[in-house]
Write a protein that holds these residues in place. Structure first.
Motif, short mmCIF file in Angstrom:
data_model
loop_
_atom_site.label_atom_id
_atom_site.label_comp_id
_atom_site.label_asym_id
_atom_site.label_seq_id
_atom_site.Cartn_x
_atom_site.Cartn_y
_atom_site.Cartn_z
N THR A 1 -0.23 -4.31 6.20
CA THR A 1 -1.37 -3.50 5.76
C THR A 1 -1.91 -2.71 6.94
O THR A 1 -1.87 -3.18 8.08
CB THR A 1 -2.51 -4.37 5.18
N LYS B 1 -0.90 -0.36 1.82
CA LYS B 1 -0.11 -1.58 1.92
C LYS B 1 1.36 -1.17 1.92
O LYS B 1 1.75 -0.23 1.22
CB LYS B 1 -0.38 -2.52 0.74
N GLN C 1 -4.67 0.69 -0.73
CA GLN C 1 -5.50 -0.50 -0.77
C GLN C 1 -6.65 -0.24 -1.74
O GLN C 1 -6.89 0.89 -2.18
CB GLN C 1 -6.03 -0.83 0.63
#
Length: 255
Positions: free
Chosen positions: A6, A19, A114
């Motif tokens: 991430t 991600k 994300q």
């Protein structure tokens, strides 16, 4: 899919939290080494060359050769490297996709947004689709700095990062010795005709890994104790005459 990393894509002053997911997987039938006497599995032990003890994974760390020393760096030590600590995918510049030699391509990863980053993510994908360029990026992952080409899949609207090999990791083609042999116009014309007869649009769904299919069939037969079919040797045509081989190939395609 499970994210393996991430971070955030740094696009000017815009940060896009993302991600990273593996984009490919191996479909090969798993195999391992066994003892030919009793089919016992061959295992490898992690033995310390200093004390001779078998070492568990929990007690293994990473050491780097530095001169005549071995320097051990922990995760805390590596956090002093900015790229490792900040987890940023820096956009360096935007380049034409065809400017990158395919020899440099390594692995492929999907980038997903994300939570709460959908708008910034969609802005980046829409921008890349409009300018028809790829973003050349750099980031650190798993104790290594990666150079990558970031592009968008227009249909899915998903970002893909292709990690690239560094220039000094690509061997020079001059290491391959090719003799200069003259090719006649007739040979070249026939070769072009053969290419035209085999030309098509690329569709990967047309192709299958027949080796793996036959391997699974063979495993099933062996598991059942069935008798394996007799393998007939295929005859190899004489292709020493290049012109004859080209002409025969074109006739074969016309059938």
């Amino acid at each position: 899919m499970r994210a393996i990393w991430t971070g955030a894509v740094s696009f000017g002053l815009v940060n896009v939290p993302v991600k990273l997911y593996g984009a490919t997987e191996d479909h090969d039938t798993p195999g391992h080494q066994v003892h030919d006497k009793d089919n016992g599995r061959i295992r490898y032990k992690r033995v310390c060359e200093e004390c001779g003890e078998v070492v568990e994974y929990a007690n293994i760390t990473k050491g780097y050769e530095y001169g005549d020393q071995t320097i051990v760096l922990t995760a805390d030590d590596l956090s002093h490297i900015a790229a490792e600590r900040d987890k940023v995918i820096d956009v360096l510049e935007f380049v034409p996709a065809d400017a990158i030699d395919p020899l440099m391509y390594d692995k492929a990863y999907y980038l997903g947004p994300q939570k709460g980053a959908d708008k910034a993510y969609n802005l980046l994908t829409a921008t890349l689709a409009r300018v028809e360029r790829v973003a050349l990026v750099k980031f650190a992952m798993r104790s290594k700095t990666r150079l990558a080409a970031l592009r968008v899949l227009p249909k899915e609207g998903v970002l893909v990062a292709h990690t690239l090999r560094w220039p000094d990791e690509v061997r020079h083609a001059t290491e391959v010795k090719v003799s200069e042999v003259e090719v006649s116009d007739k040979e070249l014309n026939l070769a072009e005709m053969l290419v035209e007869s085999m030309a098509n649009e690329f569709n990967p769904d047309r192709y299958r890994d027949t080796y793996q299919e036959e391997l699974r069939e063979l495993l099933a037969l062996k598991a059942e104790g069935a008798e394996l079919p007799v393998v007939e040797e295929s005859e190899t045509e004489d292709v020493s005459d290049l012109l004859a081989a080209l002409e025969a190939s074109i006739k074969g395609k016309g059938k």
